[in-house]
Design a protein around this motif. Structure first.
Motif, PDB file in Angstrom:
ATOM      1  N   HIS A  86      -2.981  -1.219   5.023  1.00 25.20           N
ATOM      2  CA  HIS A  86      -3.087  -1.452   3.585  1.00 25.20           C
ATOM      3  C   HIS A  86      -2.630  -2.841   3.163  1.00 25.20           C
ATOM      4  O   HIS A  86      -2.984  -3.305   2.080  1.00 25.20           O
ATOM      5  N   THR A 116      -8.373   7.971  -4.971  1.00 24.17           N
ATOM      6  CA  THR A 116      -9.806   8.116  -5.218  1.00 24.17           C
ATOM      7  C   THR A 116     -10.620   7.876  -3.948  1.00 24.17           C
ATOM      8  O   THR A 116     -11.628   8.545  -3.708  1.00 24.17           O
ATOM      9  N   ALA A 117     -10.172   6.953  -3.106  1.00 26.47           N
ATOM     10  CA  ALA A 117     -10.871   6.713  -1.842  1.00 26.47           C
ATOM     11  C   ALA A 117     -10.749   7.922  -0.916  1.00 26.47           C
ATOM     12  O   ALA A 117     -11.721   8.320  -0.260  1.00 26.47           O
ATOM     13  N   THR A 155      -2.650  -6.705   2.780  1.00 26.96           N
ATOM     14  CA  THR A 155      -3.758  -7.657   2.814  1.00 26.96           C
ATOM     15  C   THR A 155      -3.429  -8.839   3.723  1.00 26.96           C
ATOM     16  O   THR A 155      -2.270  -9.056   4.121  1.00 26.96           O
ATOM     17  N   ILE A 183      -2.754  -2.246  -2.023  1.00 28.80           N
ATOM     18  CA  ILE A 183      -3.506  -1.036  -2.354  1.00 28.80           C
ATOM     19  C   ILE A 183      -2.629  -0.124  -3.195  1.00 28.80           C
ATOM     20  O   ILE A 183      -1.492   0.181  -2.830  1.00 28.80           O
ATOM     21  N   THR A 184      -3.139   0.295  -4.334  1.00 29.12           N
ATOM     22  CA  THR A 184      -2.364   1.165  -5.208  1.00 29.12           C
ATOM     23  C   THR A 184      -2.559   2.629  -4.838  1.00 29.12           C
ATOM     24  O   THR A 184      -3.525   3.000  -4.163  1.00 29.12           O
ATOM     25  N   LEU A 212     -13.076   6.565 -10.014  1.00 27.26           N
ATOM     26  CA  LEU A 212     -11.965   6.695 -10.938  1.00 27.26           C
ATOM     27  C   LEU A 212     -12.425   7.140 -12.320  1.00 27.26           C
ATOM     28  O   LEU A 212     -11.788   7.962 -12.968  1.00 27.26           O
ATOM     29  N   ILE A 249      -3.473   4.843  -6.833  1.00 27.68           N
ATOM     30  CA  ILE A 249      -4.702   5.289  -7.496  1.00 27.68           C
ATOM     31  C   ILE A 249      -5.908   5.001  -6.616  1.00 27.68           C
ATOM     32  O   ILE A 249      -6.787   5.857  -6.426  1.00 27.68           O
ATOM     33  N   GLN A 250      -5.964   3.802  -6.058  1.00 25.51           N
ATOM     34  CA  GLN A 250      -7.064   3.462  -5.148  1.00 25.51           C
ATOM     35  C   GLN A 250      -7.062   4.362  -3.922  1.00 25.51           C
ATOM     36  O   GLN A 250      -8.113   4.845  -3.478  1.00 25.51           O
ATOM     37  N   ALA A 251      -5.884   4.575  -3.344  1.00 26.45           N
ATOM     38  CA  ALA A 251      -5.789   5.412  -2.147  1.00 26.45           C
ATOM     39  C   ALA A 251      -6.225   6.843  -2.443  1.00 26.45           C
ATOM     40  O   ALA A 251      -6.879   7.488  -1.610  1.00 26.45           O
ATOM     41  N   ASP A 254       1.466  -1.551  -5.288  1.00 31.70           N
ATOM     42  CA  ASP A 254       1.224  -2.876  -5.844  1.00 31.70           C
ATOM     43  C   ASP A 254       2.366  -3.205  -6.794  1.00 31.70           C
ATOM     44  O   ASP A 254       2.698  -2.389  -7.658  1.00 31.70           O
ATOM     45  N   GLY A 296       0.805  -1.211   0.000  1.00 34.90           N
ATOM     46  CA  GLY A 296       0.000   0.000   0.000  1.00 34.90           C
ATOM     47  C   GLY A 296       0.837   1.260   0.000  1.00 34.90           C
ATOM     48  O   GLY A 296       2.032   1.237  -0.320  1.00 34.90           O
TER      49      GLY A 296
END
Length: 248
Positions: free
Chosen positions: A19, A145-146, A21, A138-139, A152, A141-143, A112, A13
């Protein structure tokens, strides 16, 4: 010198201990050796986070630190990156001199290992090439947008992912609505002249030092540039990501 036969690249992450898994935690516990890069003065917190994740996992693996090389700024970009990757692979292998056990070797990869990261490419420079396992994380990009609570993409809309270097060289991609920019050390967004752009920017995503800002690009460009400069001066490094979207 021990040969790396099994290399596990574990996504961790973008700065939060939460972050990683459950698969990543299990991989750390099963690894026999964990290599930890140290990236020099002013960047100790990058290694510290890795050590915190390792400690929280409860692994009994041997931890071997190594010094991360820097790129040669005198070389052309492609040659600079290629030589740098060769040297990283050599340092992984050299670190294995200190390994006390056979078995899987793990590396904790920011974000990632399969998205906008070169660790898999570097691993294939080892001789012999090890059996590779990539554990997703967790990328950025995900972090991003969240953190901004945005989607996205628009409905049925494509997304273009690029680097700061390409954005500066080529400008806004023609016919594209949404652009995500990674690996931008020079705030390439400030050179765009495309009208009607909104930006969602974030730095140190997922960490206690997280910074966020968004708005119309023309209105917030200088604010983000100043935030970046101040944060870099304070921490000695910055890792940021941003999404831009063209309004109709």
């Amino acid at each position: 010198m021990r040969v790396i036969e099994d290399l596990w690249l574990i996504g961790i992450g973008t700065g939060s201990l939460s972050h990683i898994t459950l698969e990543g935690v299990a991989a750390l516990r099963a690894a026999q050796v964990i290599l930890v890069p140290h990236k020099g003065a002013g960047k100790d917190d990058l290694a510290d986070l890795r050590y915190q994740i390792i400690a929280a996992s409860g692994t009994a693996a041997q931890i071997i630190p190594f010094d991360y090389p820097t790129r040669d700024p005198a070389l052309p970009y492609d040659a600079r990156v290629s030589d740098w990757h060769d040297e990283i692979a050599r340092r992984w292998q050299s670190a294995m001199v200190r390994a006390e056990a056979d078995g899987p070797v793990a590396l904790l990869v920011w974000g990632d290992p399969s998205l906008y990261d070169s660790t898999l490419r570097i691993a294939r420079r080892l001789d012999p090439v090890p059996r590779l396992r990539a554990v997703p994380g967790i990328t950025a990009i995900q972090a991003l947008t969240a953190a901004h609570a945005i989607a996205l993409n628009t409905v049925n809309g494509p997304v273009h992912i690029t680097t700061g270097r390409r954005l500066r060289a080529q400008g806004w991609p023609e016919g594209v609505e949404t652009v995500v920019v990674l690996l931008d050390g020079e705030a390439g967004f400030q050179h765009l002249t495309e009208p009607r752009l909104d930006i969602w920017w974030g730095a140190y995503l997922g960490s206690p030092d997280q910074l966020l800002h968004h708005g119309t690009l023309s209105d917030v460009t200088q604010t983000i540039v100043d935030l970046r400069a101040n944060a870099r001066a304070r921490h000695g490094w910055i890792m940021d990501t941003y999404l831009m979207r063209k309004r109709p």
